[in-house]
Design a protein around this motif. Structure first.
Motif, mmCIF file in Angstrom:
data_model
loop_
_atom_site.group_PDB
_atom_site.id
_atom_site.type_symbol
_atom_site.label_atom_id
_atom_site.label_comp_id
_atom_site.label_asym_id
_atom_site.label_seq_id
_atom_site.Cartn_x
_atom_site.Cartn_y
_atom_site.Cartn_z
ATOM 1 N N ARG A 245 45.002 37.374 45.144
ATOM 2 C CA ARG A 245 44.741 38.351 44.095
ATOM 3 C C ARG A 245 45.001 39.764 44.630
ATOM 4 O O ARG A 245 44.786 40.019 45.818
ATOM 5 C CB ARG A 245 43.257 38.179 43.712
ATOM 6 C CG ARG A 245 42.784 39.110 42.679
ATOM 7 C CD ARG A 245 41.310 39.021 42.375
ATOM 8 N NE ARG A 245 41.015 40.161 41.532
ATOM 9 C CZ ARG A 245 39.818 40.568 41.196
ATOM 10 N NH1 ARG A 245 38.752 39.917 41.612
ATOM 11 N NH2 ARG A 245 39.671 41.627 40.439
ATOM 12 N N GLU B 267 35.233 46.720 46.724
ATOM 13 C CA GLU B 267 34.870 45.570 45.887
ATOM 14 C C GLU B 267 34.481 44.380 46.735
ATOM 15 O O GLU B 267 33.818 43.466 46.272
ATOM 16 C CB GLU B 267 36.055 45.136 45.017
ATOM 17 C CG GLU B 267 36.694 46.241 44.247
ATOM 18 C CD GLU B 267 37.777 45.735 43.317
ATOM 19 O OE1 GLU B 267 37.456 45.451 42.164
ATOM 20 O OE2 GLU B 267 38.938 45.634 43.757
ATOM 21 N N ASP C 144 33.300 43.583 40.713
ATOM 22 C CA ASP C 144 33.668 42.619 41.741
ATOM 23 C C ASP C 144 32.710 42.682 42.921
ATOM 24 O O ASP C 144 32.347 41.656 43.491
ATOM 25 C CB ASP C 144 35.102 42.858 42.209
ATOM 26 C CG ASP C 144 36.092 42.183 41.275
ATOM 27 O OD1 ASP C 144 35.829 41.016 40.910
ATOM 28 O OD2 ASP C 144 37.097 42.800 40.909
ATOM 29 N N ARG D 105 31.518 36.743 38.019
ATOM 30 C CA ARG D 105 31.229 37.806 37.045
ATOM 31 C C ARG D 105 31.493 37.360 35.610
ATOM 32 O O ARG D 105 31.002 37.958 34.665
ATOM 33 C CB ARG D 105 32.084 39.047 37.358
ATOM 34 C CG ARG D 105 33.566 38.796 37.241
ATOM 35 C CD ARG D 105 34.395 39.920 37.842
ATOM 36 N NE ARG D 105 34.864 40.864 36.826
ATOM 37 C CZ ARG D 105 35.648 41.894 37.079
ATOM 38 N NH1 ARG D 105 36.038 42.141 38.325
ATOM 39 N NH2 ARG D 105 36.026 42.701 36.130
#
Ligand code: PEP
Ligand code: MG
Length: 836
Positions: free
Chosen positions: A472, A545, A569, A579
């Motif tokens: 990611r 994050e 995050d 989340r």
């Protein structure tokens, strides 16, 4: 051989799809034909077809005759009798049953005695509109899309058979992983797909020259017509299931793109009901028609939730709407603040909510009127209030809402929902337009954060077991270096026209930011060689994050110019709680002391390194957290544009020194409930001295239908004039007094009163009513409302109360009030009377 069974239906909702499915499955194991006849309706059908069974309209207490004829009729009859006896009670979950114990509901709302369904809030605010279930198109819509081409009947039948098999298999696969109601519903859908009568009807239409599309829809419409004739609402609602299956079958036979995105083409203001919507689906909806949403399985910080908040669309989650009787023509209400859904509002409830929407609108307009003033606490501390955006349109709206900059531009949105990535020209043009809109204010471009819940097909990131922990954002940049460099070049090119900054998402190690810095420098070098202008001193930031960053700030600060906490995050990785999963929402706890201490540590580390730190997650918009985040020392808070006016206003009323004390106090606590209580206590307000009586608290000819409405409107007025932060709690306090004795004092007057924590400055309000209302056992025409602050002189409230009561004994005073023809006259009269 033939056998007859008599059966009296004991199912509260009659023989609807699921019990019919059980019966049908058993009957299909018999050689015998099974004919089911409902004596009351005279309707009969084969018990080997769930749809035919449902079509007999067998309701509670209906007597039925079931005839079995065939070689195994005897054993079949006893098996069927046994099943009928133990048929589980597939009762519909009624609205009442789904009601969780009500959360906090304002007293004024409870007084309307509404019935509601409790959900959880994704985005606050009220919406009144028609429901739209995003599931199926109407049969007419579907029919209108029928292809012209019709193949030979044999070809059509072959395609039909393959489609039915594929869909059946998909349902069987789904059945394995589902339990409870969901399992039952898939089972019911499976019985529609495999229903012999349904299949025969389709084949019949094909034999008559129709293609698959038309044949499927015509057969489905015939069945729905029968279902619609039922006197049971529940059975009527099964039409949706048939419609759903029809769409699924059509897409299986004709391909995924055979039908448009169901239900997303809104033609009137609507409240959408869906299990969940992907960000791109949400983005494709015409927002002018989107009044609200109920997304059953969507977490509060999923990207769709964030988008909904940023556009101010009231949205709820945790409501299972599959069993609700939603009438497409009837207005329903969602109220995002107590997070409730009202599916059948009466006139009183509608009136309440129309008033409420008007009050909220007035407040919004008022906030907007001073949004461009700086975000400074009452004692002069400046905190930059910036906006999170995902598009140019949002940038414009954010600056109109008073944003002092863009603290987070989620640039990945322009990489999503398309076949190929955007190119340099497109991005440079977009970014330059945003810079122009910012007009010198800072804009932080977060480089593309793809992966996690934001997949992009053309990048072929592959399926992952744990996408949020996987490939990611920055982790993908080395593989897509060209794309990353191209985006940096577009940002650099925009930096020539304003204060652009770059921020990298999901940084976990110092090596990653070093690598990004190197790419940035090499892009700059290329641009220099190409003679393109850019800001050489452009700031590069780290999104905080991933928790590891907290402990690597000194070394990262050598390569990063700033940090911004992505609290969405950070919280999910800090607590290892998804989340987007509402089931672990209690673990995902921003009030936890551990989380707050981590934040404070990060702020102190960044400041020690001489850099600045902001926060751009959803937490930034929380009014509860504002004093704490301010006191902890954040330099900037970035939030959805719609939250900015309210946050700026709240900030102006804070006292920074007290916010710092609050931060110290909260950090010393060890339980999140205690932190929550500390954050909700109104102790950080700056002192103010406002007069107890003012013309704006005199309401002349107030339109109120009852006592509840009068109290609510007078309390709303206090809120609109900033005398209370919690009009609901203030209303509760007034009602507490009212509950023990009515405050009607005779001669058409009432004096509701309270001494409350929720009034910042003691106020006397007054209302003359358009028409008299019942107040206890009296009729009332004029209301004086005394709302006295707890910190006021302990005798103040009695003093005003007794003065007023004494005055009201005098006919002359009463007449003066009755004859007054304007606010001014009343105000002067009151000032004289009360000596204020
Ligand atoms: C965050 O994680 O808090 C954040 C702001 O980024 P996003 O929500 O886009 O992941
Ligand atoms: Mg993030």
């Amino acid at each position: 051989m033939s056998e007859l069974i008599t059966y009296q239906c004991e199912l509260k909702e009659g023989i609807h799809a699921r019990p019919a499915g059980h019966i049908e499955r058993l009957c299909n194991t018999f050689q015998s034909e099974v004919c089911w006849k409902n004596i009351r309706t005279g309707l009969q059908g084969s018990a080997k077809s769930a749809l035919s069974l449902v079509a007999t309209d067998t309701l509670l207490n209906d007597d039925c005759e079931i005839t079995l004829s065939g070689p195994d009729a005897h054993t079949a009859a006893s098996e069927l009798s046994a099943l009928l006896k133990k048929l589980p009670q597939f009762e519909v979950v009624s609205a009442e049953e789904t009601q969780a114990p009500a959360g906090y509901l304002p007293r004024s709302l409870r007084e309307t005695q509404l019935s509601f369904i409790q959900g959880s809030r994704i985005s606050g605010g009220v919406a009144i509109a028609r429901p739209v279930v995003v599931q199926s198109l109407s049969f007419d819509d579907i029919m209108a899309r029928a292809p012209m081409k019709t193949g030979a009947a044999a070809e059509e039948k072959k395609a039909l058979k393959a489609g039915i098999e594929a869909l059946k298999q998909a349902k069987l696969d789904a059945l394995e992983s589902k339990v409870g109601v969901e399992h039952d519903i898939i089972q019911a859908h499976l019985s529609i797909i495999t229903d012999s009568a349904f299949q025969e009807a389709i084949v019949h239409f094909i034999d008559n020259g129709e293609n698959n599309w038309r044949a499927i829809v015509l057969a489905a419409m015939d069945f729905c017509e029968i279902l619609n004739r039922s006197s049971s609402k529940y059975i009527k609602e099964r039409v949706l299931d048939v419609l759903d299956i029809t769409c699924q079958l059509l897409t299986t036979v004709y391909g995924e793109h055979a039908l448009p995105q169901n239900g997303l083409e809104l033609s009137a203001p609507s409240i959408i009901f869906a299990d969940s919507l992907t960000p791109s689906k949400f983005l494709s909806i015409n927002k002018k028609m989107l009044a609200g949403m109920v997304l059953t399985a969507t977490g509060k910080t999923s990207h769709t939730a964030i988008l909904a908040r940023s556009l101010g669309i009231p949205t709820l989650t945790d409501i299972d709407f599959s069993m609700l009787n939603l009438q497409p023509q009837q207005d329903i209400i969602i109220d995002g603040d107590p997070a409730i859904l009202v599916t059948a509002p009466d006139e009183q409830v509608l009136r309440y909510y129309r008033n409420e929407m008007a009050v909220q609108h007035t407040m919004q307009q008022q906030m907007l009127s001073n949004v461009h003033q700086a975000a400074i606490t009452a004692d002069g501390h400046h905190l930059e209030i910036a906006a999170n955006i995902a598009s140019f349109e949002e940038a414009e709206a954010a600056f109109n809402n008073g944003a002092e900059g863009i603290g987070l531009f989620r640039t990945e949105m322009s990489f999503m929902d398309r076949e190929t990535p955007p190119d340099y020209a497109e991005l440079a043009e977009l970014y330059t337009r945003v810079m122009a809109c910012a007009n010198g204010k800072p804009v932080i471009f977060r480089t593309f954060d793809i992966g996690g819940d934001k997949p992009v097909d053309y990048l072929n990131l592959g399926d992952e077991e744990n996408p949020f922990l996987g490939y990611r954002a920055v982790r993908t940049y080395p593989r897509y270096r060209e794309l990353f460099a191209m985006q940096l070049k577009a940002i650099l090119s925009a930096s020539a026209t304003g204060n652009a900054k770059v921020m990298i998402p999901m940084i976990a190690s110092v090596e990653e930011i070093i690598w990004c810095r190197e790419v940035l420098e090499s892009v700059k070098q290329t641009m220099r060689e190409e003679g393109l202008p850019f800001n050489d001193a452009i700031s590069l930031g780290v999104m905080l994050e991933v928790p590891s960053v907290i402990f690597a700030i000194p070394e990262m600060a050598e390569y990063a110019d700033f940090f911004s906490v992505g609290s969405n995050d950070l919280t999910q990785y800090f607590f290892a709680a998804d989340r987007g999963n509402s089931q672990v929402a209690n673990v995902y706890d921003n009030y936890a002391s551990s989380f707050l201490r981590a934040l404070q540590f990060a702020i102190d580390e960044v400041h020690r390194a001489g850099k600045w730190i902001g926060l751009c997650g959803e937490l930034g918009a929380s009014k509860d957290f504002l004093p704490l985040l301010t006191g902890m020392g954040f330099d900037e808070l970035s939030m959805s544009g719609t939250a900015i006016p309210g946050v700026k206003h709240a900030l102006r009323e804070l006292n920074f020194a007290q916010c710092q004390l609050l931060a110290l106090e909260a950090l010393a606590l060890t339980r999140s409930a205690a932190v929550k209580a500390a954050l909700q206590a109104p102790a950080v307000k700056a002192e103010s001295q406002k007069p107890i009586l003012a013309p704006e608290f005199i309401l002349f000819n107030l339109d109120a239908q009852d006592k509840n409405e009068a109290i609510k409107k007078m309390t709303d007025n206090l809120w609109l004039h900033h005398r209370t932060d919690s009009r609901e709690r203030l209303c509760d306090d007034i009602w507490t007094r009212e509950d023990s004795f009515s405050t009607a004092v005779g001669y058409g007057f009432a004096i509701p009163h309270t001494k409350s924590d929720h009034i910042t400055d003691s106020t006397i309000s007054m209302a003359t009513l358009e028409t008299p209302i019942t107040w206890g056992d009296q009729q009332v025409e004029t209301v004086f409302m005394l709302t006295v602050s707890k910190s006021a002189d302990p005798n103040a409230h009695m003093k005003y109360f007794s003065t007023l009561a004494r005055k009201l004994m005098k006919e002359e005073f009463r007449n003066e009030i009755k004859n007054a023809d304007s606010v001014d006259v009343l105000y002067n009269l009151m000032t004289r009377t009360l000596d204020v």
